[in-house]
Design a protein around this motif. Structure first.
Motif, PDB file in Angstrom:
ATOM      1  N   ILE A 251      -0.917 -28.595 101.729  1.00  0.00           N
ATOM      2  CA  ILE A 251      -1.460 -27.748 100.673  1.00  0.00           C
ATOM      3  C   ILE A 251      -1.060 -26.316 100.965  1.00  0.00           C
ATOM      4  O   ILE A 251      -1.368 -25.778 102.029  1.00  0.00           O
ATOM      5  CB  ILE A 251      -2.995 -27.864 100.580  1.00  0.00           C
TER       6      ILE A 251
ATOM      7  N   TYR B  90      -4.160 -20.678  92.499  1.00  0.00           N
ATOM      8  CA  TYR B  90      -3.143 -21.712  92.287  1.00  0.00           C
ATOM      9  C   TYR B  90      -2.742 -22.293  93.643  1.00  0.00           C
ATOM     10  O   TYR B  90      -2.454 -21.553  94.579  1.00  0.00           O
ATOM     11  CB  TYR B  90      -1.912 -21.120  91.601  1.00  0.00           C
ATOM     12  N   LEU B  91      -2.725 -23.612  93.718  1.00  0.00           N
ATOM     13  CA  LEU B  91      -2.331 -24.285  94.939  1.00  0.00           C
ATOM     14  C   LEU B  91      -1.220 -25.291  94.646  1.00  0.00           C
ATOM     15  O   LEU B  91      -1.163 -25.860  93.553  1.00  0.00           O
ATOM     16  CB  LEU B  91      -3.525 -25.011  95.565  1.00  0.00           C
ATOM     17  N   THR B  92      -0.359 -25.480  95.636  1.00  0.00           N
ATOM     18  CA  THR B  92       0.745 -26.431  95.506  1.00  0.00           C
ATOM     19  C   THR B  92       0.608 -27.511  96.565  1.00  0.00           C
ATOM     20  O   THR B  92       0.363 -27.217  97.736  1.00  0.00           O
ATOM     21  CB  THR B  92       2.102 -25.726  95.669  1.00  0.00           C
TER      22      THR B  92
ATOM     23  N   ALA C 231      -3.377 -33.453  94.037  1.00  0.00           N
ATOM     24  CA  ALA C 231      -3.441 -32.295  93.137  1.00  0.00           C
ATOM     25  C   ALA C 231      -4.493 -32.498  92.058  1.00  0.00           C
ATOM     26  O   ALA C 231      -5.227 -31.558  91.708  1.00  0.00           O
ATOM     27  CB  ALA C 231      -2.069 -32.048  92.509  1.00  0.00           C
TER      28      ALA C 231
ATOM     29  N   LYS D  24      -8.081 -30.076  91.091  1.00  0.00           N
ATOM     30  CA  LYS D  24      -8.170 -29.290  89.866  1.00  0.00           C
ATOM     31  C   LYS D  24      -9.627 -29.046  89.483  1.00  0.00           C
ATOM     32  O   LYS D  24     -10.455 -29.950  89.524  1.00  0.00           O
ATOM     33  CB  LYS D  24      -7.469 -30.011  88.716  1.00  0.00           C
TER      34      LYS D  24
ATOM     35  N   THR E   4      -3.172 -26.578  89.918  1.00  0.00           N
ATOM     36  CA  THR E   4      -2.335 -27.183  90.954  1.00  0.00           C
ATOM     37  C   THR E   4      -0.956 -27.550  90.429  1.00  0.00           C
ATOM     38  O   THR E   4      -0.746 -27.745  89.238  1.00  0.00           O
ATOM     39  CB  THR E   4      -3.006 -28.454  91.514  1.00  0.00           C
TER      40      THR E   4
ATOM     41  N   THR F 146       2.886 -29.684  92.102  1.00  0.00           N
ATOM     42  CA  THR F 146       3.402 -30.517  93.185  1.00  0.00           C
ATOM     43  C   THR F 146       4.891 -30.264  93.384  1.00  0.00           C
ATOM     44  O   THR F 146       5.613 -29.947  92.439  1.00  0.00           O
ATOM     45  CB  THR F 146       3.194 -32.021  92.897  1.00  0.00           C
TER      46      THR F 146
END
Length: 341
Positions: A147, A163-165, A178, A182, A188, A190
Motif C-alpha cells: 500500500i 488517495y492510496l495505491t 483496494a 474505499k 484507491t 491499483t
C-alpha cells in the motif's frame, strides 16, 4: 523468492495488523469504515491493549480515532492474532520488522496473504520488506501487496480526502484489497509495480530528509523545488537499474508520495532533516523525535545498493554523508547545489 501461486483466494476478510503506531491506527480506521473486513490488531504494549479494550482509542497515537470493538480485536500474542486471519498487514518500522515477527515460522504464514505498508528497508540486509517476507517465510510473490501513495496518518484521522495505491503482481488481489479500503475519504487505485512502488516509498524518505536539511540551513522554496525535481530524476535513474519496468512516475503512488513527504508539516523525515540542518546531532534528533524517520536507515541501504548499480544519485549521497560520515550539512549542501540543474 516465494514461488508463484496462480491459484489462491484473493478475497480479504480478516486482516491481522502488526504494529501499534500512527499509521497502523490510521489503517485500522480506514478498514473499519466498511463492513467487509474484520481486524485482529497486534500491539506490543499490554497497557495499550487494555486501554483500547476499555476506551476504544489508541493512547499513544491518533487518540481521536475511535476503535470499533465489533470490528477490531486487540491481541497481545502475535501468533494468535494471525492464526485465523487470511491476510497479515505489516505496519511497523522496517528496522523492527525482524524483531516484531520474532519466532514466527513459514508454517505460521502458510496460506496467508501479506500486505506491506512499510516505507523502509531492512537495515544491514538492504532488502525490501516484501523481499524479506518472500525469502524468509516463503510467501508466494503474487500473494504480496504494497500500500503506497501520499497519505499521512494525521490526515486520515481528520478524514481528509486521501488517495492510496495498491501494488501487486496479482491484479485480483490488488483489486480486492483496494475495494476493501474505499470509503468516503479514501480513493484507491491499483498497479502491478510491486517493487517499484516500494522502492519509491523508501527513496522519498531520503529526499524528505534532504528537504528538511535544506530548510534547516535556511534554503528557500526555490531551492526545494529544484531539489525535488532533481530527486524525481534520481529515483527514475535508480529504478531503471534496480527494477526496470514501464511505469508512470508522475502518478500519485510515486510523485504524489514524494511531494507530500517533502513538503508536509506531518513528515517525520522532513522534521528529522530540519533538526540536522539546524545543528542537531543525528543522535540528538532521534532522541527528541517520538517516531522513527525511515530515511535515516534508507539512506544507508540505498547508498550501499547503488554501489553495484552505479546510478547518479547526488542527493542520496549527500544525505548519507551527512548522517553516517558526519560531514557538515553546510559543507555537503554547498557541494550538492552545484550538482543540481
Amino acid at each position: 523468492m516465494g514461488t508463484l501461486n496462480t491459484e489462491f483466494d484473493t478475497s480479504v476478510k480478516r486482516i491481522a495488523v502488526v504494529g501499534g503506531g500512527s499509521w497502523a491506527t490510521a489503517l485500522i480506521k480506514i478498514f473499519s469504515e466498511g463492513d467487509q473486513v474484520k481486524l485482529n490488531w497486534w500491539l506490543r504494549n499490554k497497557k495499550d491493549i487494555n486501554h483500547i479494550r476499555r476506551y476504544h482509542s489508541n493512547p499513544r497515537y491518533l487518540g481521536a480515532v475511535k476503535i470499533e470493538p465489533e470490528k477490531v480485536t486487540p491481541y497481545e500474542d502475535l501468533r494468535e492474532a494471525i492464526k485465523n486471519a487470511d491476510t497479515v498487514m505489516l505496519a511497523v518500522p522496517a528496522a523492527f520488522i525482524i524483531e516484531a515477527l520474532g519466532d514466527l515460522t513459514a508454517e505460521d504464514f502458510k496460506g496467508k496473504k501479506i500486505i506491506s505498508t512499510i516505507k523502509g528497508m531492512i537495515p544491514k540486509q538492504n532488502i525490501l520488506v516484501t523481499q524479506y517476507m518472500e525469502d524468509v517465510f516463503g510467501i508466494p510473490h503474487d500473494a504480496i501487496a504494497v500500500i503506497g501513495g501520499p497519505c499521512h496518518a494525521e490526515e486520515v484521522a481528520m478524514e481528509k480526502q486521501s488517495y492510496l495505491t495498491v501494488a501487486s503482481s496479482c491484479n485480483e488481489y490488488a483489486e480486492s484489497l483496494a475495494d476493501a479500503m474505499k470509503c468516503r475519504f479514501i480513493k484507491t487505485a491499483t498497479v502491478d509495480d510491486l517493487y517499484g512502488v516500494e522502492y519509491c516509498a523508501v527513496m522519498k524518505n531520503i529526499i524528505a530528509v534532504a528537504c528538511g536539511v535544506a530548510h534547516g540551513l535556511n534554503y528557500g522554496d526555490n531551492f526545494q523545488a529544484v531539489l525535488v525535481s532533481n530527486a524525481l530524476q534520481e529515483i527514475k535513474c535508480f529504478l531503471k537499474r534496480a527494477y526496470n519496468i514501464e511505469r508512470d512516475l508522475a502518478s500519485s503512488a510515486y510523485l504524489g508520495d514524494l511531494l507530500v513527504t517533502t513538503y508536509s508539516q506531518f513528515s517525520r523525515n522532513r522534521t528529522f532533516g530540519n533538526m540536522i540542518g539546524r545543528g542537531y546531532s543525528v543522535k540528538a534528533a532521534q532522541l527528541e523525535m517520538e517516531m522513527i524517520a525511515e530515511g535515516y536507515y534508507a539512506s544507508k541501504s540505498i547508498y550501499e545498493i547503488n554501489k553495484d548499480l552505479g546510478a547518479e544519485m547526488p542527493i542520496t549521497t549527500a544525505v548519507f554523508h551527512i548522517i553516517y560520515e558526519r560531514i557538515s550539512p553546510y559543507v555537503e549542501f554547498n557541494i550538492l547545489k552545484n550538482k543540481l540543474t
